[in-house]
Scaffold this motif. Structure first.
Motif, PDB file in Angstrom:
ATOM      1  N   LEU A 103      25.884 -14.188 -11.078  1.00  0.00           N
ATOM      2  CA  LEU A 103      26.269 -15.095  -9.995  1.00  0.00           C
ATOM      3  C   LEU A 103      27.475 -14.543  -9.249  1.00  0.00           C
ATOM      4  N   PRO A 104      27.516 -14.721  -7.922  1.00  0.00           N
ATOM      5  CA  PRO A 104      28.639 -14.217  -7.129  1.00  0.00           C
ATOM      6  C   PRO A 104      29.933 -14.958  -7.447  1.00  0.00           C
ATOM      7  N   VAL A 105      31.046 -14.272  -7.275  1.00  0.00           N
ATOM      8  CA  VAL A 105      32.370 -14.860  -7.446  1.00  0.00           C
ATOM      9  C   VAL A 105      33.117 -14.747  -6.119  1.00  0.00           C
ATOM     10  N   GLY A 106      33.652 -15.868  -5.634  1.00  0.00           N
ATOM     11  CA  GLY A 106      34.373 -15.857  -4.366  1.00  0.00           C
ATOM     12  C   GLY A 106      33.436 -15.827  -3.169  1.00  0.00           C
ATOM     13  N   ASP A 107      33.994 -15.549  -2.002  1.00  0.00           N
ATOM     14  CA  ASP A 107      33.237 -15.501  -0.752  1.00  0.00           C
ATOM     15  C   ASP A 107      32.726 -14.085  -0.530  1.00  0.00           C
ATOM     16  N   ILE A 108      31.490 -13.825  -0.926  1.00  0.00           N
ATOM     17  CA  ILE A 108      30.972 -12.454  -0.851  1.00  0.00           C
ATOM     18  C   ILE A 108      30.621 -12.037   0.571  1.00  0.00           C
ATOM     19  N   SER A 109      30.575 -13.003   1.526  1.00  0.00           N
ATOM     20  CA  SER A 109      30.314 -12.622   2.919  1.00  0.00           C
ATOM     21  C   SER A 109      31.455 -11.771   3.468  1.00  0.00           C
ATOM     22  N   GLU A 110      32.631 -11.847   2.834  1.00  0.00           N
ATOM     23  CA  GLU A 110      33.794 -11.070   3.282  1.00  0.00           C
ATOM     24  C   GLU A 110      33.600  -9.570   3.112  1.00  0.00           C
ATOM     25  N   ILE A 111      32.651  -9.178   2.280  1.00  0.00           N
ATOM     26  CA  ILE A 111      32.435  -7.750   2.023  1.00  0.00           C
ATOM     27  C   ILE A 111      32.086  -7.016   3.325  1.00  0.00           C
ATOM     28  N   ILE A 112      31.444  -7.720   4.248  1.00  0.00           N
ATOM     29  CA  ILE A 112      31.089  -7.128   5.543  1.00  0.00           C
ATOM     30  C   ILE A 112      32.123  -7.565   6.588  1.00  0.00           C
ATOM     31  N   PRO A 113      32.784  -6.617   7.275  1.00  0.00           N
ATOM     32  CA  PRO A 113      33.761  -6.979   8.311  1.00  0.00           C
ATOM     33  C   PRO A 113      33.093  -7.772   9.442  1.00  0.00           C
ATOM     34  N   ASP A 114      33.834  -8.651  10.076  1.00  0.00           N
ATOM     35  CA  ASP A 114      33.289  -9.498  11.141  1.00  0.00           C
ATOM     36  C   ASP A 114      32.656  -8.685  12.259  1.00  0.00           C
ATOM     37  N   GLU A 115      33.255  -7.539  12.584  1.00  0.00           N
ATOM     38  CA  GLU A 115      32.739  -6.738  13.697  1.00  0.00           C
ATOM     39  C   GLU A 115      31.402  -6.069  13.370  1.00  0.00           C
ATOM     40  N   GLU A 116      31.004  -6.054  12.094  1.00  0.00           N
ATOM     41  CA  GLU A 116      29.721  -5.464  11.698  1.00  0.00           C
ATOM     42  C   GLU A 116      28.699  -6.527  11.313  1.00  0.00           C
ATOM     43  N   ALA A 117      29.047  -7.789  11.482  1.00  0.00           N
ATOM     44  CA  ALA A 117      28.206  -8.882  10.979  1.00  0.00           C
ATOM     45  C   ALA A 117      27.077  -9.227  11.955  1.00  0.00           C
ATOM     46  N   ASP A 118      26.069  -8.364  12.008  1.00  0.00           N
ATOM     47  CA  ASP A 118      24.893  -8.609  12.852  1.00  0.00           C
ATOM     48  C   ASP A 118      23.832  -9.406  12.088  1.00  0.00           C
ATOM     49  N   ILE A 119      23.207  -8.730  11.105  1.00  0.00           N
ATOM     50  CA  ILE A 119      22.097  -9.313  10.349  1.00  0.00           C
ATOM     51  C   ILE A 119      22.463  -9.327   8.872  1.00  0.00           C
ATOM     52  N   ALA A 120      22.250 -10.466   8.233  1.00  0.00           N
ATOM     53  CA  ALA A 120      22.388 -10.543   6.776  1.00  0.00           C
ATOM     54  C   ALA A 120      21.023 -10.839   6.180  1.00  0.00           C
ATOM     55  N   VAL A 121      20.632 -10.053   5.193  1.00  0.00           N
ATOM     56  CA  VAL A 121      19.406 -10.310   4.439  1.00  0.00           C
ATOM     57  C   VAL A 121      19.841 -10.772   3.052  1.00  0.00           C
ATOM     58  N   LEU A 122      19.538 -12.020   2.729  1.00  0.00           N
ATOM     59  CA  LEU A 122      19.910 -12.572   1.429  1.00  0.00           C
ATOM     60  C   LEU A 122      18.691 -12.531   0.503  1.00  0.00           C
ATOM     61  N   GLU A 123      18.721 -11.609  -0.422  1.00  0.00           N
ATOM     62  CA  GLU A 123      17.640 -11.488  -1.400  1.00  0.00           C
ATOM     63  C   GLU A 123      17.924 -12.525  -2.493  1.00  0.00           C
ATOM     64  N   GLU A 124      17.078 -13.540  -2.569  1.00  0.00           N
ATOM     65  CA  GLU A 124      17.302 -14.735  -3.373  1.00  0.00           C
ATOM     66  C   GLU A 124      18.419 -15.589  -2.754  1.00  0.00           C
ATOM     67  N   PRO A 125      18.203 -16.148  -1.566  1.00  0.00           N
ATOM     68  CA  PRO A 125      19.266 -16.879  -0.868  1.00  0.00           C
ATOM     69  C   PRO A 125      19.757 -18.114  -1.605  1.00  0.00           C
ATOM     70  N   GLU A 126      18.834 -18.798  -2.319  1.00  0.00           N
ATOM     71  CA  GLU A 126      19.274 -19.973  -3.073  1.00  0.00           C
ATOM     72  C   GLU A 126      20.253 -19.568  -4.162  1.00  0.00           C
ATOM     73  N   HIS A 127      19.938 -18.508  -4.874  1.00  0.00           N
ATOM     74  CA  HIS A 127      20.767 -17.968  -5.950  1.00  0.00           C
ATOM     75  C   HIS A 127      22.142 -17.544  -5.412  1.00  0.00           C
ATOM     76  N   LEU A 128      22.156 -16.898  -4.258  1.00  0.00           N
ATOM     77  CA  LEU A 128      23.407 -16.403  -3.673  1.00  0.00           C
ATOM     78  C   LEU A 128      24.278 -17.509  -3.088  1.00  0.00           C
ATOM     79  N   THR A 129      23.693 -18.672  -2.789  1.00  0.00           N
ATOM     80  CA  THR A 129      24.453 -19.711  -2.086  1.00  0.00           C
ATOM     81  C   THR A 129      24.629 -21.005  -2.871  1.00  0.00           C
TER      82      THR A 129
END
Length: 467
Positions: A103-129
């Motif tokens: 399970l993820p710890v913290g806000d893992i969306s931060e791994i991608i800088p805002d200026e690169e945040a075009d498309i996110a593919v969440l493999e198992e989105p329920e699990h990740l969120t």
């Protein structure tokens, strides 16, 4: 601004844990980046040493993320025969023993800088969120695509108070996937229904398996010998819910009709000892072995792959067996719909059908795959299907330079967005407190990474987030 589209693929597992959410997103990243037309980043969990010992097989452990990345890239390049041009980044994760999941710890969306945040593919989105607390995925990224890998409801139903748990989980899954994903891809109809979803198998097969199948039939044609000299086998994580329960029950119920059958089972898992005990009670010859890589030469000579599992969504090992040219015997279940197009797939409806299909498969020779059938199993074809159903190019062109305040023109859509925003904010608030996180089932202390993981991943000191 003319720049490459950036796709960030977040997943819930990583090698050397040989699970579908470790392997398939890795190949997806490699093949999406192969033509160089887009920038791709694979974001995977980093586990502390104590959790690595619980998860990774054969006492494999890594002292640093870079060491694990080297292992992953070497494994991939040995199978694809090309050097992959995608980046790998790690997020802090913890292993939940009760859920048998990372399970993820913290806000893992931060791994991608805002200026690169075009498309996110969440493999198992329920699990990740489930336990996400941080910036809302839909706010940060132009497009968020969820790919549903796992039939969680079927797993939960087999536990204590399973029906009630499945009822609750169904609504929690629908809630988090709706507020965090623009588009949802279900690998098969075996998963629960989600609004704004489409059913499409966007997975392919490791090219090594296609090579094995092609070579096997070429050898048979040139030497006029049988391509397969062994009988039946099954490979998978050795837990009851991965098909072992159904298979051993079928064998137990029909020992007389299947007299003389020999079958080898391969796998590692929490239920290994119980599987061995159940297999030893049968009058049939059922040998239980430790898990191996399915591409190992040990498996090349087997002719029949038996997989009665009804918990899979699209079984990776079934696809691999078909790619290697074997006959596959599997249940008439929605998870197997994709495989029905292949002549070597033998579907059964009930116990008698299993016995008949198994006996017939053992007495016949597989049909060589055509080039078109091999292509349908490949990652090239899977990547084409993914690009088509996700409409990435169209979305990126539309979103470029678009003013977000004009995103919803109609009153009804604005009302829907307002309700969704309120729902997302409630999730954000609820998951911001340790007490409510624990009530939802989160791992204790998973709101923020601990100092050890921060140091290992080079993360900054914790900070507050907003939606």
């Amino acid at each position: 601004m003319d720049r490459k589209q950036h796709i960030a693929i977040f997943t819930t597992a990583s090698l050397p844990w040989m699970t579908g959410t470790a392997v398939n997103p890795l190949f997806r990243a490699a093949y999406l980046a192969k033509d160089g037309e887009r920038k791709v980043t694979l974001v995977i969990p980093w586990l502390s040493l104590k959790d690595q010992k619980l998860v990774y097989p054969n006492n494999t452990a890594f002292g640093s993320p870079s060491e694990q990345e080297s292992f992953i890239r070497q494994w991939l390049e040995e199978r694809t025969a090309f050097i992959s041009g995608f980046a790998i980044r790690f997020y802090p994760g913890k292993f939940a023993v009760d859920k048998r999941s990372i399970l993820p710890v913290g806000d893992i969306s931060e791994i991608i800088p805002d200026e690169e945040a075009d498309i996110a593919v969440l493999e198992e989105p329920e699990h990740l969120t489930w336990f996400h607390h941080g910036k809302r995925w839909k706010t940060k990224f132009r497009l968020v695509i969820g790919i549903i890998h796992t039939n969680y409801l079927e797993y939960v139903k087999r536990e204590k108070n399973g029906q009630f748990q499945a009822f609750l989980l169904k609504y929690v899954n629908s809630w988090v996937v709706s507020i965090y994903c623009h588009k949802v891809i279900r690998l098969s109809a075996a998963t629960q229904y989600y609004p704004r979803s489409i059913i499409c198998n966007v997975h392919g097969v490791n090219p090594k398996f296609l090579e094995i199948g092609k070579e096997r039939f070429e050898q048979q044609h040139s030497s006029n010998h049988q391509a397969f000299t062994k009988g039946a086998y099954y490979i998978g994580k050795m837990i009851w819910n991965k098909g072992y329960g159904e298979l051993l029950q079928l064998l137990n119920n029909h020992q007389k009709e299947l007299a003389g059958l020999e079958i080898d089972l391969y796998g590692n898992g929490e239920d290994s000892d119980q599987v061995k005990e159940a297999a030893n009670k049968l009058k049939l010859t059922v040998r239980v072995h430790p898990g191996r890589d399915h591409a190992d030469p040990l498996f090349h000579d087997y002719k029949v792959f038996l997989n009665p599992s009804t918990t899979d969504v699209v079984c990776t090992t079934t696809a691999e067996a078909l790619a290697m040219g074997k006959i596959v015997v599997c249940a008439n279940h929605r998870s197997n719909d994709f495989f029905k197009q292949f002549p070597n797939c033998r579907i059964y409806d009930d116990d008698n059908g299993f016995v008949e299909a198994t006996c017939k498969a053992l007495s016949e020779e597989p049909v060589p795959l055509t080039d078109a059938q091999r292509y349908e199993l490949s990652w090239e074809a899977a990547t084409e299907r993914f690009l088509k159903v996700s409409e990435l190019n169209q979305v990126f062109a539309t979103e470029r330079g678009k003013n977000s305040s004009k995103e919803f023109a109609s009153v009804s859509l604005n009302l829907w967005k307002s309700m969704e925003d309120t729902s997302a904010y409630f999730h954000y608030l609820a998951l911001g407190f340790e007490t409510t996180r624990r009530a939802f089932g989160a791992i204790p202390g998973s709101l923020q990474p601990d100092e050890e993981q921060r140091k290992e991943l080079g993360l900054a000191t914790s900070s507050k987030h907003s939606l």
